[in-house]
Design a protein around this motif. Structure first.
Motif, mmCIF file in Angstrom:
data_model
loop_
_atom_site.group_PDB
_atom_site.id
_atom_site.type_symbol
_atom_site.label_atom_id
_atom_site.label_comp_id
_atom_site.label_asym_id
_atom_site.label_seq_id
_atom_site.Cartn_x
_atom_site.Cartn_y
_atom_site.Cartn_z
ATOM 1 N N ALA A 1 0.818 -1.204 0.000
ATOM 2 C CA ALA A 1 0.000 0.000 0.000
ATOM 3 C C ALA A 1 0.852 1.254 0.000
ATOM 4 C CB ALA A 1 -0.932 0.001 1.211
ATOM 5 N N GLN A 2 2.165 1.080 0.216
ATOM 6 C CA GLN A 2 3.104 2.195 0.194
ATOM 7 C C GLN A 2 4.343 1.776 -0.595
ATOM 8 O OE1 GLN A 2 2.807 2.477 4.588
ATOM 9 N NE2 GLN A 2 2.503 4.660 4.287
ATOM 10 N N THR A 3 5.203 2.723 -0.878
ATOM 11 C CA THR A 3 6.363 2.433 -1.706
ATOM 12 C C THR A 3 7.299 1.447 -1.020
ATOM 13 O OG1 THR A 3 7.703 4.235 -0.809
ATOM 14 C CG2 THR A 3 6.248 4.759 -2.663
ATOM 15 N N LEU A 4 8.234 0.920 -1.793
ATOM 16 C CA LEU A 4 9.162 -0.075 -1.259
ATOM 17 C C LEU A 4 10.240 0.536 -0.387
ATOM 18 C CD1 LEU A 4 9.542 -2.365 -4.397
ATOM 19 C CD2 LEU A 4 8.001 -2.609 -2.457
ATOM 20 N N HIS A 5 10.127 1.835 -0.121
ATOM 21 C CA HIS A 5 10.989 2.432 0.897
ATOM 22 C C HIS A 5 10.606 1.894 2.271
ATOM 23 C CE1 HIS A 5 11.188 5.417 -2.405
ATOM 24 N NE2 HIS A 5 12.396 5.700 -1.939
ATOM 25 N N GLN A 6 9.361 1.433 2.397
ATOM 26 C CA GLN A 6 8.833 1.034 3.688
ATOM 27 C C GLN A 6 8.484 -0.447 3.716
ATOM 28 O OE1 GLN A 6 5.856 3.855 5.228
ATOM 29 N NE2 GLN A 6 6.273 5.128 3.448
ATOM 30 N N GLU A 7 8.477 -0.996 4.919
ATOM 31 C CA GLU A 7 8.090 -2.382 5.108
ATOM 32 C C GLU A 7 6.622 -2.577 4.709
ATOM 33 O OE1 GLU A 7 9.783 -4.953 5.950
ATOM 34 O OE2 GLU A 7 11.633 -4.220 6.869
ATOM 35 N N LEU A 8 6.276 -3.828 4.413
ATOM 36 C CA LEU A 8 4.899 -4.177 4.091
ATOM 37 C C LEU A 8 3.997 -3.805 5.270
ATOM 38 C CD1 LEU A 8 3.624 -5.606 1.613
ATOM 39 C CD2 LEU A 8 3.641 -7.709 2.958
ATOM 40 N N LYS A 9 2.931 -3.067 5.006
ATOM 41 C CA LYS A 9 2.044 -2.596 6.067
ATOM 42 C C LYS A 9 0.763 -3.429 6.124
ATOM 43 C CE LYS A 9 4.646 1.018 7.014
ATOM 44 N NZ LYS A 9 5.344 1.196 8.293
ATOM 45 N N LYS A 10 0.123 -3.368 7.271
ATOM 46 C CA LYS A 10 -1.187 -3.992 7.430
ATOM 47 C C LYS A 10 -2.212 -3.170 6.655
ATOM 48 C CE LYS A 10 -0.042 -5.507 12.130
ATOM 49 N NZ LYS A 10 1.290 -4.847 12.187
ATOM 50 N N VAL A 11 -3.169 -3.871 6.014
ATOM 51 C CA VAL A 11 -4.199 -3.198 5.226
ATOM 52 C C VAL A 11 -5.560 -3.805 5.568
ATOM 53 C CG1 VAL A 11 -5.046 -2.656 2.920
ATOM 54 C CG2 VAL A 11 -2.582 -2.743 3.337
ATOM 55 N N ILE A 12 -6.556 -2.949 5.706
ATOM 56 C CA ILE A 12 -7.932 -3.386 5.922
ATOM 57 C C ILE A 12 -8.812 -2.719 4.874
ATOM 58 C CG2 ILE A 12 -9.929 -3.190 7.459
ATOM 59 C CD1 ILE A 12 -8.084 -3.730 9.786
ATOM 60 N N LEU A 13 -9.601 -3.532 4.171
ATOM 61 C CA LEU A 13 -10.509 -3.043 3.142
ATOM 62 C C LEU A 13 -11.931 -3.059 3.693
ATOM 63 C CD1 LEU A 13 -9.132 -5.116 0.095
ATOM 64 C CD2 LEU A 13 -8.370 -2.864 0.896
ATOM 65 N N LEU A 14 -12.705 -2.020 3.391
ATOM 66 C CA LEU A 14 -14.095 -1.964 3.815
ATOM 67 C C LEU A 14 -14.912 -1.227 2.777
ATOM 68 C CD1 LEU A 14 -14.492 0.699 6.632
ATOM 69 C CD2 LEU A 14 -12.427 0.473 5.275
ATOM 70 N N TYR A 15 -16.191 -1.508 2.766
ATOM 71 C CA TYR A 15 -17.097 -0.876 1.808
ATOM 72 C C TYR A 15 -17.666 0.385 2.450
ATOM 73 C CZ TYR A 15 -20.374 -0.705 -2.106
ATOM 74 O OH TYR A 15 -21.054 -0.340 -3.237
ATOM 75 N N TYR A 16 -17.303 1.561 1.890
ATOM 76 C CA TYR A 16 -17.776 2.827 2.454
ATOM 77 C C TYR A 16 -17.881 3.838 1.318
ATOM 78 C CZ TYR A 16 -18.247 6.780 5.653
ATOM 79 O OH TYR A 16 -18.712 7.886 6.339
ATOM 80 N N GLN A 17 -19.071 3.931 0.736
ATOM 81 C CA GLN A 17 -19.286 4.721 -0.477
ATOM 82 C C GLN A 17 -18.941 6.206 -0.338
ATOM 83 O OE1 GLN A 17 -22.672 3.713 -2.845
ATOM 84 N NE2 GLN A 17 -23.014 5.814 -3.512
ATOM 85 N N PRO A 18 -19.155 6.874 0.823
ATOM 86 C CA PRO A 18 -18.796 8.303 0.904
ATOM 87 C C PRO A 18 -17.320 8.600 0.628
ATOM 88 C CG PRO A 18 -20.278 7.723 2.694
ATOM 89 C CD PRO A 18 -19.897 6.435 2.010
ATOM 90 N N GLU A 19 -16.452 7.578 0.731
ATOM 91 C CA GLU A 19 -15.030 7.806 0.448
ATOM 92 C C GLU A 19 -14.593 7.194 -0.884
ATOM 93 O OE1 GLU A 19 -12.426 6.792 3.638
ATOM 94 O OE2 GLU A 19 -13.186 8.389 4.938
#
Length: 804
Positions: free
Chosen positions: A604-622
């Motif tokens: 979710a971020q560039t390879l300058h940084q370690e692999l991060k935790k990611v959470i996906l959710l359904y939220y239409q206003p965003e």
């Protein structure tokens, strides 16, 4: 006396034009590169210096971010009397700006930069020269704004001297916010990370961004929201630093550790990659330091080249020196003469270096992102730099040859045997200089290879999702997405459409904590993740692998999430299947949600940084972004037709907005632009160093050939062939290169390893890199010395032994 020196200098140059040409070329390359680097470094260090209170302005930081809650500035002014002024700033990176004359629209454009919502304190903290109206009073009320002279001309056609005409005119932003212009300011210079063009009252942010609400939420932050303070006394800075922990505890509760807020000097904003800036461009201090170091060593390499070429001429000038000494000339006069020669060569080289620098700056403007020019008028410090560099180079390059040549004994000089007594020591000095010279060029070649390989590695590294044949664009109205999706899906050449907060790897992330609801607060730890609002087509469009469970659907908007592998491991689950059905409370909206799916980790971020935790959710206003994937195998012509049809549908759906899209692969590649630019700079300066080093080797071989002329003649009389003579020269060169390589390699390996530590994912500097560096050095050495070596090796022994 000085006139005599000038005559001698002229005659010397006339007799040995090749000597003059090689020296001027070497010095011009070194000085020219140093001028380019001087201008770049001086430009970068001038950022924000136009603000009168530059040394007293600080940005409030929040952990490892410059994003602060909206009420931070108001709290600072209310709670601490020693704070002189506060500027609340929310900088927006996109908007449709229109100008109006009554009910007639004059101009409408999409702006990526320039729109800012700010408190009146902005004009107390920073220096924005007023050209019309009172700037602070102008933004004291909602629906009021001030504009730069640049945008006044752009949107209203106002010319210099008539800026008062813009007062009272109206502008609209995204067709939802209307503001009246009440002031005009001088547009900020290019050397700023505050590129403001239209400043709107801060409270109007709620009309632009629905997430603003009333601006009193301490739990919400945005990357676009910063707070700057003016502290005119150093003691006030210390007071505020001591008070910030108390501010955190007051507004976040006593359980807060008080370490969230800090102060960052304005002088650090342009150079600190941790916090970033609104200019979206950070210049690392280490890169500037590397450039200064390169400039220094390139000049040193050019001086070494001059020394070698000058002393190589010693035997040719031995009789001249002998005659001068026999006629009463003393060492001081001879040294003054040789230093005068060096000065004029350096002066001539400096003129050529300015032309070279101008050409380099012209070619580098796309890489740098700005245009610099060699102008003493616009850059007064350049003249002082040139005077200093000419003086230092004259001394550094001319002192040793003047000492060597002036110390010749008159009898030995007249016999042409000037170096036979001290020759070995003379050759040793020259060899040491050549070794140092090639250490410089090898270090730059080594660094260039490492940066190129790392950049290629970053571009080729699997990210955990597809990025090819995908475009993304901003969505201005989330209520229209259902109809828009169906219409675009029907376009020929479109494979899939997804609405989301942003692509998998993008700056569009909302960071929040998550934890199991049953875990006590004191035991929750710090489980943070990047939360991404996505629809049901997100996984299929970006080809993100679902490891367990199911996909999201619209009914899941308040009850379900999909977690990445890293996220479930943080909760203590070993396998994806174990996590399905688990309940999680998130700081994203404080809802308890069920994990309905687990996806394979993606970046979710560039390879300058370690692999991060990611959470996906359904939220239409965003769902601020629409992603469109083209059908596999679509030609460029088909893709162009597809995009044109998509744009037509977009314009029908959002007639007030402009269709602006980006290819995802290009957007991701742009995140590594700094590394590519660094590789290009290294390559340019490495080539210069190699060229200068080649000239230095040419000088060394010339000296060796002059000193060993009779030895070569004897060897050839005794049966040695031309190839054997070449091997004799090249063997010595190879030994010098090997010594330089052995000394330089560990040093540059350590430096480049430290640079690679900035990346969570990096290459290994293996044996091929070392072999390549030495092979390049050897090839350059053979090419640069080939002609002179062949000339000496194939000489007629009769000519060299005649005087014996």
């Amino acid at each position: 006396m000085f006139k005599n020196y000038l005559v001698t200098v002229y005659r010397t140059f006339k007799r040995h034009p090749s000597f003059l040409l090689l020296n001027v070329l070497g010095l011009a390359l070194g000085i020219g590169c140093s001028v380019v680097i001087y201008l770049i470094v001086n430009y970068e260090l001038s950022y924000e210096k136009h603000h009168a209170n530059f040394d007293h302005i600080y940005r409030v930081t929040n952990g490892e971010s410059a994003s602060v809650p909206h009420p931070t500035g108001d709290a600072l002014m209310a709670d601490y009397a020693f704070v002189d002024a506060v500027a609340k700033i929310d900088y927006e990176y996109g908007g449709i700006i229109a100008s109006w004359e009554g009910d007639n629209q004059l101009k409408k454009m999409e702006e990526q930069d320039g729109l800012v919502f700010a408190s009146p304190g902005l004009f107390d903290v920073f220096t924005f020269p007023a050209l019309a109206g009172n700037l602070k009073k102008a933004v004291a009320e909602p629906n009021s704004a001030v504009i730069s002279d640049e945008w006044a001309t752009k949107y209203f056609g106002i010319k210099d001297g008539n800026l008062d005409q813009v007062i009272g005119k109206r502008m609209t932003i995204n067709s939802t916010l209307s503001v009246v212009i009440k002031g005009v300011f001088l547009a900020p210079p290019a050397t700023t990370d505050l590129p403001f063009q239209l400043v709107v009252h801060y409270d109007n942010l709620g009309d632009f961004d629905s997430d603003y609400e009333d601006g009193q939420d301490w739990d919400a932050t945005s990357s676009s929201t910063n707070c700057y303070v003016l502290l005119k006394n150093e003691s006030n800075k210390d007071q505020l630093s001591s008070a910030l922990p108390g501010l955190a505890k007051k507004y976040y509760g006593e359980e807060d550790d008080g370490n969230r807020f800090g102060l960052q000097p304005l002088s650090d904003v342009h150079f600190n990659p941790v916090f970033g800036n609104f200019g979206d461009r950070v210049m690392d201090y280490r890169l500037l330091g590397a450039l200064v170091t390169i400039a220094f060593f390139l000049v040193i390499a050019a001086c070494i080249n001059f020394i070698n070429l000058s002393t190589a001429q010693a035997s040719r000038r031995a009789r001249e020196i002998g005659i001068r000494k026999a006629m009463g000339g003393h060492k001081g006069q001879l040294r003054a003469q040789f230093l005068t020669e060096t000065f004029f060569i350096t002066l001539l080289a400096s003129f050529f270096s300015l032309a070279l620098a101008e050409v380099m700056l012209l070619e580098l403007q796309d890489l740098l992102g700005y245009r610099l020019s060699v102008s003493v008028v616009n850059e007064p410090g350049l003249l002082a730099y040139l005077v200093a560099i000419v003086t230092l180079v004259t001394l550094a390059a001319g002192l040793y040859p003047s000492l060597v040549l002036s110390n010749m004994g008159p009898v030995a000089a007249l016999k042409g045997k000037s170096f036979h007594g001290k020759g070995l020591r003379g050759i040793s000095v020259r060899k040491a200089l050549v070794v140092f010279q090639f250490m410089i060029s090898q270090a730059l070649v080594f660094g260039t290879l490492v940066v190129l390989l790392q950049t290629k590695f970053l571009q080729d590294q699997p990210l955990g999702f597809d990025k090819e044949a995908i475009i993304t664009t901003w969505v201005p109205d989330q209520s229209a997405i259902t109809a828009l999706r169906e219409r675009i899906r029907a376009v020929n050449g479109v494979d899939n459409v997804s609405f989301c907060i942003g692509a998998p790897l993008s700056s569009s992330n909302s960071h929040a904590n998550f934890y199991e609801p049953s875990v006590p607060k004191e035991q929750r730890g710090d489980l943070g993740a990047n939360f991404k609002a996505v629809d049901e087509n997100y996984l299929s469009l970006f080809n993100i692998e679902l490891l367990a469970g199911r996909n999201l659907r619209q009914a899941d908007s308040a009850s379900a999430i999909i977690a990445s592998e890293q996220s479930i491991h943080g909760l203590g689950f070993q396998t994806p299947a174990e996590a399905i059905g688990a309940k999680v409370r998130t700081g994203y909206d404080d809802n308890v949600r069920e994990i309905v799916g687990v996806v394979k980790d993606f970046h979710a971020q560039t390879l300058h940084q370690e692999l991060k935790k990611v959470i996906l959710l359904y939220y239409q206003p965003e769902f601020y972004t629409m992603a469109i994937k083209f059908s596999a195998g679509s030609s460029s012509a088909v893709a162009s037709e597809t995009i044109a049809e998509v744009e037509s549908i977009w314009n029908e759906t959002f007639p007030e907005f402009i269709f602006d899209y980006r290819f995802l692969d290009a957007s991701i590649a742009a995140k590594y632009e700094t590394e590519r630019n660094l590789a290009t700079l290294f390559m340019i300066f490495a080539c210069m160093a190699v060229l200068i080093g080649g000239l230095g080797l040419y000088g060394l071989i010339s000296f060796m050939a002059n000193e060993r002329t009779k030895e070569i003649g004897v060897r050839k009389v005794l049966g040695a062939g031309t190839f054997q003579m070449l091997l004799m020269f090249w063997r010595e060169v190879a030994v010098l290169l090997l010594i330089a390589f052995v000394v330089a390699s560990p040093l540059v390996y350590t430096l480049m390893s430290n640079w690679l530590n900035d990346f969570a994912y990096q290459i290994d500097i293996g044996l091929p890199v070392f072999i390549s560096v030495f092979a390049v050095s050897l090839l350059v050495a053979l090419v640069s010395t080939g002609y002179r070596s062949m000339q000496a090796a194939s000489s007629n022994p009769v000519d060299s032994l005649r005087s014996e």
